[in-house]
Design an enzyme around this catalytic site. Structure first.
Site, PDB file in Angstrom:
ATOM      1  N   SER A   1      65.548 -22.374  41.666  1.00  0.00           N
ATOM      2  CA  SER A   1      66.342 -22.775  40.510  1.00  0.00           C
ATOM      3  C   SER A   1      65.413 -23.238  39.399  1.00  0.00           C
ATOM      4  O   SER A   1      64.197 -23.286  39.566  1.00  0.00           O
ATOM      5  CB  SER A   1      67.286 -23.919  40.893  1.00  0.00           C
ATOM      6  OG  SER A   1      66.516 -25.094  41.087  1.00  0.00           O
ATOM      7  N   LYS A   2      66.025 -23.565  38.286  1.00  0.00           N
ATOM      8  CA  LYS A   2      65.275 -24.011  37.109  1.00  0.00           C
ATOM      9  C   LYS A   2      64.345 -25.192  37.462  1.00  0.00           C
ATOM     10  O   LYS A   2      63.291 -25.369  36.856  1.00  0.00           O
ATOM     11  CB  LYS A   2      66.301 -24.424  36.042  1.00  0.00           C
ATOM     12  CG  LYS A   2      65.745 -24.634  34.677  1.00  0.00           C
ATOM     13  CD  LYS A   2      65.614 -23.333  33.910  1.00  0.00           C
ATOM     14  CE  LYS A   2      64.846 -23.566  32.614  1.00  0.00           C
ATOM     15  NZ  LYS A   2      64.301 -22.378  32.020  1.00  0.00           N
ATOM     16  N   ARG A   3      64.765 -25.979  38.457  1.00  0.00           N
ATOM     17  CA  ARG A   3      63.933 -27.102  38.894  1.00  0.00           C
ATOM     18  C   ARG A   3      62.535 -26.647  39.301  1.00  0.00           C
ATOM     19  O   ARG A   3      61.580 -27.398  39.249  1.00  0.00           O
ATOM     20  CB  ARG A   3      64.569 -27.780  40.122  1.00  0.00           C
ATOM     21  CG  ARG A   3      65.569 -28.859  39.830  1.00  0.00           C
ATOM     22  CD  ARG A   3      65.999 -29.552  41.108  1.00  0.00           C
ATOM     23  NE  ARG A   3      66.362 -28.615  42.176  1.00  0.00           N
ATOM     24  CZ  ARG A   3      65.657 -28.405  43.262  1.00  0.00           C
ATOM     25  NH1 ARG A   3      64.552 -29.071  43.482  1.00  0.00           N
ATOM     26  NH2 ARG A   3      66.075 -27.528  44.169  1.00  0.00           N
TER      27      ARG A   3
END
Ligand code: GLU
Length: 462
Positions: A238-240
């Site tokens: 994910s963007k994380r």
């Protein structure tokens, strides 16, 4: 039987890199089998779907050269057909009108949870094929209550579910809109899809889909559920983790051939081959060879592939790829300098963003100098730079080999190492110390620009 696959993204957000891999595997399988690769935009979630997201999906597929056959199917244009199928199932006694209110169902669910049981619709309205209440009735499928559903998955192998675990899923909601479960099956059937290749987050849905196919009396396609992509920490990418959407990777400066090659190797392999051309990928790819364990995204591997493909590109096409990253229009002179300099620059860069940063030396004189450059403003270095100005001035036309020889001679006569001269020149010409051969840079920049930059550097009060 000719193979027909499809990619069916929902334009409810940006395209995840994992979805791009799903598209890639579908495309490869279609091309490998000389079949068809269809595209369907699943835009029935009107609240979250946007035209902009749909356009971005097409743009990214084109960028990756994943060409689809025919026009994209827009799912929202097929709602009447979905309703027709649901109603037909009711007529045939394979589905029914359920008039239970959401409140009633919520109470039953709560009670089941209290008793520590898993909730499943109790089938109260199972025999109701006539009493329809506008705005209240939903249509539910009469799912098999006994036996098992066997899925012979092309990636996951044999997966079995007890039918008693499946509930009577909703096909049409009370507002008359079809559910994802129904739309996906009707569309795949009508589009003639023979192989459904998608993320394994849909695996549990597939048992419900199979029930719908059977109730409709349609052939069940083959399924291949590919594992999701995880970040280095083992959670879904994910963007994380820094970057997760296809656009993120484009913005970070990855070439389409690097993304193609990287995603191809994520969960699929051909011996020890790391660099695989499109042609070979099409020749070798088979969905059955995709591994079923989750793939971990490895940024370093992607960077190495990108570095490889940047080196393999010719300079004109590389220049075209870096232009969107430059904030300025290039003059003819700047363009020519970059084209000449790219050989030296591209062997050092991992991404187009790196490449653009280093190519700026051919666009403009440094606006600022790294702190380490200050060392080269010490009097003895300034003297060396002044000598170099004289050398450059005395040359008829600048040739890097000759310049190198003369710089070596200067180093000898001043009893310093050549690297001292080279670093002083780098500071003056680039504003930092890592660059291709500084004599190459001087040759490309030409006499006047090089001398001007050196002068500017030594006159500067740092
Ligand atoms: N639209 C679904 C999704 O984006 C895909 C459905 C499918 O491939 O069957 O997850």
């Amino acid at each position: 039987m000719s193979v027909i696959v499809r990619f069916a993204p929902s334009p409810t957000g940006v395209l995840h890199i994992g979805s791009v891999r799903t598209a890639l595997f579908n495309w490869l399988y279609a091309r490998h089998c000389s079949g068809k690769f269809l595209l369907r935009i699943e835009d029935t979630d009107k609240l979250r779907s946007t035209e902009e997201n749909a356009k971005a999906i097409l743009r990214i597929l084109k960028w990756l050269q994943l060409d689809w056959d025919g026009e994209p199917v827009i799912q929202s244009t097929r709602i009447e057909r979905h309703k027709e199928v649901a109603n037909k199932l009711v007529e045939q006694g394979k589905a029914y009108f359920c008039n239970c209110s959401p409140e009633e169902l919520a109470l039953k669910k709560e009670a089941a949870i209290k008793e520590g049981k898993s909730y499943k619709y109790d089938g109260k309205c199972r025999n109701n094929t006539t009493h329809y209440i506008e705005g209240k009735s939903v249509i539910r499928l009469k799912t098999d209550e006994s036996g098992e559903t066997v899925l012979d998955d092309l990636v996951q192998g044999r997966v079995v579910t007890e039918n008693s675990q499946l509930d009577d899923l909703v096909l049409l909601r009370s507002d008359g809109t079809p559910t994802f479960m129904l739309s996906v099956v009707v569309d795949d059937h009508d589009m003639g899809v023979t192989h459904v290749i998608r993320g394994d987050d849909h695996l549990t849905n597939t048992f419900r889909h199979i029930q719908i196919y059977r109730s409709c009396g349609w052939d069940v396609p083959r399924f291949g559920h590919i594992p999701l992509i995880y970040g280095p920490d083992g959670t879904k990418l994910s963007k994380r983790h820094g970057a997760a959407s296809a656009q993120d990777y484009i913005d970070l400066g990855y070439l389409q051939e690097a993304i193609f090659n990287y995603l191809l190797r994520l969960g699929w392999s051909h011996g020890d081959d790391e660099i695989i051309s499109r042609e070979d990928a099409v020749k070798w790819f088979d969905i059955c060879d995709v591994g079923k364990s989750p793939a971990r995204f490895d940024m370093v591997k992607l960077q190495n592939l990108n570095a490889h493909y940047m080196k393999a590109r010719n300079n004109e096409s590389l220049l075209a790829s870096i232009k969107p990253f430059l904030n300025t229009e290039l003059s003819e002179m700047q363009t020519n300098r970059i084209l000449l300099g790219l050989d030296g620059l591209k062997s050092r860069a991992k991404t187009l963003v790196d490449l653009v940063k280093s190519a700026l030396i051919y666009v403009e004189a440094p606006e600022a100098y790294d702190e380490v450059c200050a060392k080269y403003l010490m009097p003895e270095n300034v003297e060396l730079l002044k000598d170099m100005i004289k050398i450059i001035q005395s040359e008829e036309s600048i040739q890097q080999d000759i310049l190198l020889e003369r710089a070596k001679a200067l180093a000898n006569s001043r009893d310093v190492k050549l690297v001292e001269i080279a670093q002083a020149l780098r500071s003056a010409l680039c504003g930092y110390l890592v660059s291709p051969s500084v004599f190459e840079i001087i040759e490309i920049l030409g006499k006047d620009e090089s001398i001007q930059r050196i002068r500017r550097f030594i006159d500067l009060d740092m």
